[in-house]
Design a protein around this motif. Structure first.
Motif, mmCIF file in Angstrom:
data_model
loop_
_atom_site.group_PDB
_atom_site.id
_atom_site.type_symbol
_atom_site.label_atom_id
_atom_site.label_comp_id
_atom_site.label_asym_id
_atom_site.label_seq_id
_atom_site.Cartn_x
_atom_site.Cartn_y
_atom_site.Cartn_z
ATOM 1 N N THR A 17 0.865 -1.173 0.000
ATOM 2 C CA THR A 17 0.000 0.000 0.000
ATOM 3 C C THR A 17 0.902 1.223 0.000
ATOM 4 O O THR A 17 1.914 1.265 0.703
ATOM 5 N N ILE A 18 0.526 2.209 -0.863
ATOM 6 C CA ILE A 18 1.291 3.463 -0.858
ATOM 7 C C ILE A 18 0.376 4.572 -0.375
ATOM 8 O O ILE A 18 -0.847 4.518 -0.582
ATOM 9 N N LYS A 19 0.984 5.543 0.286
ATOM 10 C CA LYS A 19 0.207 6.659 0.829
ATOM 11 C C LYS A 19 0.777 7.976 0.313
ATOM 12 O O LYS A 19 1.543 8.646 1.008
ATOM 13 N N GLY A 38 6.625 19.719 -5.615
ATOM 14 C CA GLY A 38 6.984 18.371 -5.180
ATOM 15 C C GLY A 38 7.422 17.578 -6.380
ATOM 16 O O GLY A 38 7.089 17.918 -7.524
ATOM 17 N N LYS A 39 8.181 16.511 -6.107
ATOM 18 C CA LYS A 39 8.674 15.686 -7.208
ATOM 19 C C LYS A 39 7.521 14.991 -7.916
ATOM 20 O O LYS A 39 6.434 14.840 -7.355
ATOM 21 N N SER A 40 7.809 14.559 -9.135
ATOM 22 C CA SER A 40 6.812 13.776 -9.864
ATOM 23 C C SER A 40 6.490 12.517 -9.071
ATOM 24 O O SER A 40 7.394 11.864 -8.558
ATOM 25 N N GLY A 41 5.224 12.230 -8.930
ATOM 26 C CA GLY A 41 4.818 11.036 -8.192
ATOM 27 C C GLY A 41 4.755 11.248 -6.698
ATOM 28 O O GLY A 41 4.501 10.314 -5.941
ATOM 29 N N GLY A 43 2.477 12.883 -5.143
ATOM 30 C CA GLY A 43 1.087 12.872 -4.660
ATOM 31 C C GLY A 43 0.375 14.203 -4.795
ATOM 32 O O GLY A 43 -0.702 14.389 -4.224
ATOM 33 N N LYS A 44 0.942 15.140 -5.603
ATOM 34 C CA LYS A 44 0.326 16.467 -5.744
ATOM 35 C C LYS A 44 -1.061 16.358 -6.394
ATOM 36 O O LYS A 44 -2.032 16.947 -5.903
ATOM 37 N N SER A 45 -1.128 15.583 -7.499
ATOM 38 C CA SER A 45 -2.421 15.428 -8.184
ATOM 39 C C SER A 45 -3.420 14.719 -7.280
ATOM 40 O O SER A 45 -4.613 15.060 -7.270
ATOM 41 N N THR A 46 -2.931 13.748 -6.533
ATOM 42 C CA THR A 46 -3.816 13.017 -5.622
ATOM 43 C C THR A 46 -4.425 13.978 -4.598
ATOM 44 O O THR A 46 -5.638 13.954 -4.357
HETATM 45 N N1 ADP Z 1 -5.566 5.231 -8.750
HETATM 46 C C1 ADP Z 1 -4.321 4.936 -8.321
HETATM 47 N N2 ADP Z 1 -4.012 3.669 -8.004
HETATM 48 C C2 ADP Z 1 -2.780 3.359 -7.569
HETATM 49 N N3 ADP Z 1 -1.803 4.238 -7.430
HETATM 50 C C3 ADP Z 1 -2.043 5.541 -7.719
HETATM 51 C C4 ADP Z 1 -3.325 5.961 -8.188
HETATM 52 N N4 ADP Z 1 -3.278 7.288 -8.427
HETATM 53 C C5 ADP Z 1 -2.037 7.689 -8.107
HETATM 54 N N5 ADP Z 1 -1.311 6.643 -7.698
HETATM 55 C C6 ADP Z 1 0.081 6.695 -7.237
HETATM 56 O O1 ADP Z 1 0.184 7.690 -6.261
HETATM 57 C C7 ADP Z 1 1.386 8.375 -6.402
HETATM 58 C C8 ADP Z 1 1.135 9.857 -6.557
HETATM 59 O O2 ADP Z 1 0.625 10.139 -7.817
HETATM 60 P P1 ADP Z 1 0.263 11.623 -8.265
HETATM 61 O O3 ADP Z 1 -0.594 12.200 -7.234
HETATM 62 O O4 ADP Z 1 -0.262 11.562 -9.641
HETATM 63 O O5 ADP Z 1 1.684 12.300 -8.261
HETATM 64 P P2 ADP Z 1 2.090 13.740 -8.841
HETATM 65 O O6 ADP Z 1 0.882 14.376 -9.332
HETATM 66 O O7 ADP Z 1 2.731 14.426 -7.702
HETATM 67 O O8 ADP Z 1 3.080 13.465 -9.922
HETATM 68 C C9 ADP Z 1 2.104 7.774 -7.589
HETATM 69 O O9 ADP Z 1 3.009 6.822 -7.149
HETATM 70 C C10 ADP Z 1 1.011 7.108 -8.363
HETATM 71 O O10 ADP Z 1 1.490 5.978 -9.063
#
Ligand code: ADP
Ligand code: MG
Lengths: 233, 480
Positions: A17-19, A38-41, A43-46
């Motif tokens: 599980t990733i958070k 923040g770096k790519s990945g 969690g900014k979009s999340t």
């Molecule tokens: N629906 C999802 N299912 C599994 N992992 C996800 C999902 N959405 C995002 N992630 C993971 O969460 C992490 C953060 O993603 P994201 O928020 O898009 O990063 P950023 O926008 O900062 O580049 C990444 O490792 C991505 O793979």
């Protein structure tokens, strides 16, 4: 005012599980222009999708002007996105076969505004984002990236939202165009007294915002507050 | 920009694909409509045939063929026996008279060769009497030919006389005169009296008569006019219209009067028995035959061979119905698959619409409308296809199904089903009826078909439209 309370969003990938968002809390006053780097990945979009009710948090809450999103049913979340939130995306996400004006009118149509009022407001918004008047009726897939992002910003403003969430709005644009877009967002936040949260990994753009956050390992930290830099001022 | 305008726009986003989808839909819809048109045409024809087959049985003396042959005559007493048979609702006794025109009577040596009774259902065992009436119909080639050869056959199998064909006198079809026990024609159908009145009590003798329209015209008779049969003066009480030229070349008197004219009181030449429903006709026929005794009476269903036609049409009806439903289902399936494809393709766009606040309902409606735009185009082209193809499809269906039926047409009673109308020319039998099913694309049927197509399209589009509700707004961030 936006209050973010101990937000957590976790994903299961395989047996891991990733958070990407793991206990984020902050508050934004009305009319603030803020940025998240923040770096790519990281969690900014999340985080942005949780603020905009595109996604549901694993735990925690977002409270907008006293209303908690956690307890709202799907239909109320739709209404929240329509009325209180304006999205701007890296890939613009306009409806490609519609004209600029039609794209800007869409959220107003969903809100039930009358056609004449929609058209008038869409034209005035496109003027505010400085789109060439003769390009207003052009299909958006015939416009340049910078022009499309202006249309997208006008669309985000359509229903006078409380919060505009922009996910790397300059990511697909050249440096100069990106700067114009940030200046536009900055002036809009000042003129409309709208809260704007911009996600970017461009540090120089982030420098131009009033409040700057950094997302790292699921946690949000704020950089020192410095005076706001207005567009062209 | 409304939802509808957006749907129309979306339907034309990929013009080549739209054209392909519309073409495929048009074929399915066209086929469905053609099948519906064929089905409706056949349904209409079956109803028509069923109505003409009716629920009427005819009882003739055993062995009687037309006016000839026959053993013991039927009696009035037997009507009671017939009436007691289950499911029989009415029994009408008939007494047929052979009317010879004065000219025919003088030129004829035998007095029997001039009669051409309709096979099967025709009134038999008549007695020849002379009238001053002129027949309304010339016999024509066939009648003359049959007359010359003295055939009492079916009107389609007469052999050409060799010696006297050229010298036979001009010949008119005989006038049918029948004493009737109720106000019905020889086929059991209620008489349609167009002027004057009926005969009142049909069981008592009276010198009043009913005359067919053509016969009345030929002899310049009106209600109240008089004419003679066997020297007795009759008054025309009313004029009736039987609907056919042959049926209108007839005279009806009361049953008792005809029995008196023939000097055979209590005798019947036939009985017309009406059964309460189509389903009971066969059973009633068997029961009636048993009650009357097979040595004494022949019970026939005049239009028996029509049933073969009806049953073969029934199978065409079923085939076309199944094909209609299958083609309709295909159209629905095409819509379903296309819309599922479109929804998958526009996942992200649906996410965008949701992110900017569109309700699930709005998006669903947009997709259903888009499907309906495609179906509307398909229907226009399909209806055009159907209106050209339906005639051909219907006749192809019918001819392939009626081959067996057509070869079975010639029943023992002869090929004609004119039922007592007398030498009414050679009907080709049921096969002719089958080919006379004309499948014309009536606007009503096409409209009903298009409504059905739209119904199916809505159902087909509903599943994909509902799928859009399950697409989450987070899709908008896919690939970012
Ligand atoms: N629906 C999802 N299912 C599994 N992992 C996800 C999902 N959405 C995002 N992630 C993971 O969460 C992490 C953060 O993603 P994201 O928020 O898009 O990063 P950023 O926008 O900062 O580049 C990444 O490792 C991505 O793979
Ligand atoms: Mg991102």
């Amino acid at each position: 005012m936006i209050e973010v309370k101990d937000l957590v969003r976790q994903f299961k990938s395989g047996d891991r599980t990733i958070k990407p968002v793991n206990g984020v809390s902050f508050e934004l006053e009305k009319g603030t222009l803020a940025s998240i780097v923040g770096k790519s990945g990281s969690g900014k979009s999340t985080l942005l999708s949780l603020l905009g009710a595109l996604d549901k948090p694993t735990s925690g809450d977002v409270v907008v002007d006293g209303v908690s999103l956690a307890g709202l049913p799907a239909s109320k979340l739709t209404e929240y996105r329509r009325r209180d939130i304006g999205f701007v995306f890296q890939q613009f996400n306009l409806i490609p076969n519609l004209s600029a004006v039609d794209n800007v009118m869409l959220p107003m149509e969903f809100a039930g505004m009358r056609k004449a009022a929609r058209l008038e407001r869409a034209r005035s918004l496109l003027e505010q984002v400085q789109l060439d008047p003769e390009k207003q009726s052009r299909r958006v897939n015939k416009l340049s990236g910078g022009e499309q992002q202006r249309v997208a910003i006008a669309r985000a403003l359509a229903n006078e939202p409380k919060l505009i969430l922009a996910d790397e709005p300059t990511g697909n644009l050249d440096e100069q165009t990106g700067e114009h877009i940030i200046e536009l967002l900055s002036s809009l936040s000042r003129d409309h007294n709208t809260t704007i949260l911009v996600v970017t990994h461009d540090r120089s753009l982030a420098q131009k915002t009033e409040r700057r956050f950094r997302l790292q390992q699921g946690k949000l930290s704020e950089e020192t507050v410095r005076p706001r830099v207005g567009a062209g001022a | 920009m409304s939802v509808l305008a957006r749907s129309v726009g979306n339907a034309f986003r990929n013009k080549i694909r739209t054209a392909a989808v519309v073409a495929v839909l048009a074929v399915a819809i066209g086929l469905a409509l053609a099948m519906l048109v064929a089905n409706q045409a056949v349904v209409g024809k079956v109803q028509e045939l069923n109505a003409s087959v009716g629920t009427v049985l005819t009882v003739n003396p055993a062995g009687a063929q037309g006016f000839d042959g026959g053993g013991e005559p039927l009696t009035t007493a037997q009507t009671a026996t017939a009436a007691a048979v289950p499911n029989v609702v009415s029994v009408v006794g008939m007494k047929a008279l052979r009317l010879q025109t004065e000219t025919a009577a003088s030129s004829s040596t035998t007095g029997t060769t001039t009669q051409q009774a309709g096979p099967g259902g025709g009134p038999g065992g008549g007695t020849s009497v002379v009238t001053n009436l002129q027949a309304a119909i010339d016999a024509g080639t066939l009648g003359n030919r049959n007359n010359t050869s003295g055939s009492t056959g079916t009107g389609s199998t007469g052999t050409t006389g060799t010696g006297n064909a050229g010298t036979a006198p001009a010949f008119s079809l005989p006038i049918t005169a029948t004493g009737i026990g109720a106000e019905v024609d020889t086929a059991g159908k209620a008489l349609n009296i167009t002027s004057g009145t009926g005969l009142g009590d049909y069981t008592v003798a009276s010198t009043k008569a009913l005359i067919g329209t053509t016969l009345a015209e030929k002899n310049s008779l009106k209600a109240g006019s008089t004419f003679t049969i066997a020297g007795t003066t009759f008054t025309v009480a009313g004029i009736f219209d039987a609907g056919t030229t042959f049926g209108n070349n007839a005279v009806y008197t009361t049953l008792a009067e005809a029995q008196a004219l023939a000097a055979t009181p209590g005798e019947l030449s036939s009985m017309v028995v009406t059964v309460n429903s189509m389903e009971n006709v066969d059973a009633a026929k068997t029961a009636l035959q048993a009650a009357l005794g097979s040595g004494k009476a022949d019970v026939t269903q005049g239009q028996r061979n029509l049933q073969t036609a009806v049953s073969s049409l029934d199978s065409v009806k079923n085939i076309s119905l199944v094909a209609f439903i299958a083609a309709l289902g295909t159209a629905g399936l095409i819509i379903l698959l296309i819309m599922v494809m479109l929804v998958r393709e526009r996942r992200r766009e649906i996410g965008v619409l949701k992110a900017i606040g569109a309700r699930n309902r709005t998006i669903g409606v947009q997709f259903v409308l888009e499907a309906l735009v495609l179906v509307a185009l398909g229907s226009v082209v399909g209806a055009a296809i159907a209106s050209f193809a339906s005639g051909g499809i219907a006749s192809a269906l019918i001819s392939s199904n009626s081959t067996t039926a057509a070869t079975n047409q010639r029943g023992p009673g002869g090929g004609g089903f004119g039922g007592g109308l007398g030498g009414g020319g050679p009907f080709g039998g049921a096969s002719q009826l089958l080919t006379s099913v004309t499948a014309s694309a009536s606007p009503g049927v096409i409209a009903a078909g298009v409504v059905a197509v739209f119904g199916v399209a809505v159902v087909g589009a509903l599943v994909p439209a509902l799928l859009t509700a399950r697409i989450r707004p987070i899709e908008v961030l896919r690939g970012e």
